[in-house]
Enzyme design. Structure first.
Site, PDB file in Angstrom:
ATOM      1  N   ASN A   1      24.842  44.884  57.284  1.00  0.00           N
ATOM      2  CA  ASN A   1      23.852  45.194  58.319  1.00  0.00           C
ATOM      3  C   ASN A   1      22.826  46.175  57.782  1.00  0.00           C
ATOM      4  O   ASN A   1      23.084  46.944  56.862  1.00  0.00           O
ATOM      5  CB  ASN A   1      24.555  45.787  59.549  1.00  0.00           C
ATOM      6  CG  ASN A   1      24.855  47.263  59.396  1.00  0.00           C
ATOM      7  OD1 ASN A   1      24.044  48.117  59.768  1.00  0.00           O
ATOM      8  ND2 ASN A   1      25.998  47.588  58.804  1.00  0.00           N
TER       9      ASN A   1
ATOM     10  N   CYS B   1      55.518  34.391  28.188  1.00  0.00           N
ATOM     11  CA  CYS B   1      54.873  34.779  29.455  1.00  0.00           C
ATOM     12  C   CYS B   1      54.759  36.300  29.525  1.00  0.00           C
ATOM     13  O   CYS B   1      55.737  37.012  29.277  1.00  0.00           O
ATOM     14  CB  CYS B   1      55.713  34.252  30.623  1.00  0.00           C
ATOM     15  SG  CYS B   1      55.173  34.856  32.220  1.00  0.00           S
TER      16      CYS B   1
ATOM     17  N   CYS C   1      51.641  38.053  34.062  1.00  0.00           N
ATOM     18  CA  CYS C   1      50.363  38.587  34.570  1.00  0.00           C
ATOM     19  C   CYS C   1      50.121  38.249  36.046  1.00  0.00           C
ATOM     20  O   CYS C   1      49.249  38.830  36.680  1.00  0.00           O
ATOM     21  CB  CYS C   1      49.209  38.079  33.723  1.00  0.00           C
ATOM     22  SG  CYS C   1      48.914  36.308  33.901  1.00  0.00           S
TER      23      CYS C   1
ATOM     24  N   CYS D   1      25.992  56.536  56.311  1.00  0.00           N
ATOM     25  CA  CYS D   1      25.107  55.380  56.513  1.00  0.00           C
ATOM     26  C   CYS D   1      24.232  55.201  55.259  1.00  0.00           C
ATOM     27  O   CYS D   1      23.507  56.110  54.868  1.00  0.00           O
ATOM     28  CB  CYS D   1      24.255  55.621  57.749  1.00  0.00           C
ATOM     29  SG  CYS D   1      23.301  54.183  58.193  1.00  0.00           S
TER      30      CYS D   1
ATOM     31  N   CYS E   1      49.195  32.615  37.467  1.00  0.00           N
ATOM     32  CA  CYS E   1      49.622  31.290  37.939  1.00  0.00           C
ATOM     33  C   CYS E   1      50.067  31.355  39.398  1.00  0.00           C
ATOM     34  O   CYS E   1      49.751  30.468  40.190  1.00  0.00           O
ATOM     35  CB  CYS E   1      50.723  30.738  37.054  1.00  0.00           C
ATOM     36  SG  CYS E   1      52.109  31.876  36.850  1.00  0.00           S
TER      37      CYS E   1
ATOM     38  N   ASN F   1      32.695  54.392  55.255  1.00  0.00           N
ATOM     39  CA  ASN F   1      31.493  53.812  55.842  1.00  0.00           C
ATOM     40  C   ASN F   1      31.137  52.594  54.982  1.00  0.00           C
ATOM     41  O   ASN F   1      31.904  52.191  54.113  1.00  0.00           O
ATOM     42  CB  ASN F   1      30.365  54.849  55.881  1.00  0.00           C
ATOM     43  CG  ASN F   1      29.408  54.565  57.043  1.00  0.00           C
ATOM     44  OD1 ASN F   1      28.963  53.420  57.210  1.00  0.00           O
ATOM     45  ND2 ASN F   1      29.100  55.568  57.840  1.00  0.00           N
TER      46      ASN F   1
ATOM     47  N   CYS G   1      50.077  19.992  41.127  1.00  0.00           N
ATOM     48  CA  CYS G   1      48.613  20.014  41.163  1.00  0.00           C
ATOM     49  C   CYS G   1      48.028  20.486  39.834  1.00  0.00           C
ATOM     50  O   CYS G   1      46.854  20.296  39.555  1.00  0.00           O
ATOM     51  CB  CYS G   1      48.115  20.898  42.303  1.00  0.00           C
ATOM     52  SG  CYS G   1      48.396  22.653  41.984  1.00  0.00           S
TER      53      CYS G   1
ATOM     54  N   CYS H   1      48.335  29.294  42.535  1.00  0.00           N
ATOM     55  CA  CYS H   1      49.196  28.231  43.084  1.00  0.00           C
ATOM     56  C   CYS H   1      48.981  28.102  44.599  1.00  0.00           C
ATOM     57  O   CYS H   1      49.095  29.078  45.331  1.00  0.00           O
ATOM     58  CB  CYS H   1      50.661  28.547  42.802  1.00  0.00           C
ATOM     59  SG  CYS H   1      51.786  27.357  43.554  1.00  0.00           S
TER      60      CYS H   1
END
Ligand SMILES: Cc1cc2nc3c(=O)[nH]c(=O)nc-3n(C[C@H](O)[C@H](O)[C@H](O)COP(=O)(O)O)c2cc1C
Ligand code: SF4
Ligand code: SF4
Length: 423
Positions: A73, A379, A382, A135, A385, A200, A345, A389
């Site tokens: 804004n 591995c 980290c 602000c 994956c 803020n 996938c 997923c």
């Protein structure tokens, strides 16, 4: 049923939920409706010499189908006469004596100006003040808001000036547009603040219209940087709350603000040290009735955990929030794929192959079906994956049995130093 009332810096509130100073708290009509809905308190839209506002003034950051993942804004402080606001504050407090009304104030960092506004406003009976030193747009160009909040000495002075005449608690609201918010938080404490609130809004440009080439939002074709808030800023706000809460030389309560959208966010802020929370964007997005879910969810959570009062949550995770150099370098985790749940996938494989450590192998089972398996020796745990997923439970991050005793970077350096000095 658990007690969800709080006592924030001496201000009693029936629940930890206050509306943040913003459009939802612009008028008595709105605040009264919010109180009827069940909000514990409201920080009134910032009182100042009334300003002129522009149209348009809001921008929404919609990400990947989610509306208002972020919000910005270029609205300024209240554009209604102070007297009108004061009359409505007085009437609202009279109607709702058990709810909290905090007056948000903004003036230049001058003693007489703070004295004048604090005295004038406390005459109508507010429960506290919040000093808007945050602000980031419009008001900062006039020497107020974040123009003050970015300088610890001005934060300290403004707080001190307000405290000199305030008869109710003073909360200093901090800007996130600064390198180290602990510096201004401590300055507020030095100035005598009873509490701080954060955050803020964050400097932002929400977008550019690629047809008209206008910044968003635009005022007759031109735009200016605005303040960013909403769910997207929660991690930034949560860190700032935690960073302040864990300072050994910082002792005043924190009102947590920034992207709080549900009761779970509230719990997180309180665990990280907030004594109560304030909400703006979620109320603007969904209306005041979200308070039902906020209070019910919190209450059920406490009951389920066997916790009698919400105040018992405050700061419980702070000790666990530390410097990187205190983390255990010998702790090991690996990813494990649960092939019963995996939908093949391949997203994890691509992520690990392209941008992590190339340790998810594509194998073929006895039926000739492909499946994925993590080569655990390679591995590094980290998390990537499991983050990409899309299926809950398809990848577990598993702690390995620790073979070495815990050792942080600090421990390691200390051990090296001892070794060197004994040589
Ligand atoms: C349209 C708009 C106007 C705001 N006006 C004020 C204001 O007058 N005073 C103030 O202290 N903060 C103001 N804020 C900041 C909010 O009080 C709050 O700090 C910020 O929006 C982060 O909370 P949220 O993520 O729940 O929205 C405003 C925010 C918005 C979105
Ligand atoms: S945790 Fe990281 S390194 Fe391990 S399999 Fe997943 S992406 Fe690869
Ligand atoms: S990302 Fe998840 S669902 Fe997709 S292949 Fe990997 S484990 Fe299976």
């Amino acid at each position: 049923m658990a007690d969800i009332s709080i006592n924030f810096a001496g201000i009693k509130s029936p629940n930890p939920y206050w509306l943040a100073s913003a459009p939802p708290t612009n008028t008595g009509y709105q605040v009264q409706r919010a109180f009827e809905a069940g909000w514990g308190g409201a920080v009134w839209k910032t009182l100042c010499e009334p300003v002129l506002n522009v149209t348009s003034r809001f921008g929404g950051y919609h990400f990947n189908g989610q509306r208002v993942a972020g919000f910005n804004n270029i609205e300024l402080v209240s554009d209604r006469p102070i007297e009108e606001n004061l009359q409505e504050i007085y009437e609202t407090k009279k109607r709702f004596p058990d709810r909290v009304i905090i007056a948000s104030l903004m003036v230049e960092p001058q003693r007489d100006k703070w004295h004048e506004i604090v005295k004038r406003v406390q005459a109508v009976g507010v429960d506290g003040f919040e000093l808007n030193l945050g602000c980031p747009h419009g008001m900062s160009e006039r020497g107020m808001g974040s123009a003050v909040g970015q300088h610890p000495d001005l934060v300290e002075k403004s707080t001190l000036y307000a405290k000199e005449v305030a008869e109710v608690p003073v909360i200093t609201k901090l800007t996130p547009n600064i390198t180290d918010i602990t510096a201004t938080a401590k300055a507020a404490e030095r100035g005598g603040a009873d509490a701080v609130s954060m955050i803020n809004t964050i400097n932002s440009l929400i977008g550019v219209d690629i047809d008209t080439w206008n910044p968003i939002p635009n005022v007759n074709g031109k735009g200016a940087h605005g303040g960013y808030c909403g769910p997207a800023v929660k991690p930034i706000a949560l860190n700032m709350v935690g960073e302040c809460a864990r300072q050994p030389d910082f002792h005043i309560p924190i009102s947590g603000i920034g992207g709080i959208s549900n009761w779970q966010d509230t719990v997180e802020f309180m665990l990280m040290g907030a004594g109560g929370v304030q909400i703006c964007t979620a109320a603007m997005h969904h209306g005041f009735s979200i308070i039902d879910d906020l209070t019910e969810g919190l209450s059920n959570y406490l009951d389920a955990k066997g916790i009698a009062s919400v105040s018992e949550l405050i700061g419980k995770s702070v000790e666990k929030y530390t410097d990187w150099s205190n983390l255990d370098l010998n702790h090991r985790m690996v990813a494990r794929i649960n092939n019963d749940v995996c939908i093949n996938c391949n997203k994890c494989h691509i992520a690990c192959e392209d941008t992590a450590h190339q340790c998810i192998d594509m194998l073929v089972d006895e039926n000739g079906d492909e499946y994925l398996k993590v080569r655990e020796d390679d591995c590094v745990g980290c998390n990537l994956c499991s983050i990409v997923c899309p299926v809950e439970g398809a990848i577990d991050m598993v702690d390995l049995v620790q073979t070495e005793p815990p050792m942080s970077w600090n421990d390691r350096q200390a051990a090296l130093q001892m070794l060197n000095s004994s040589r």
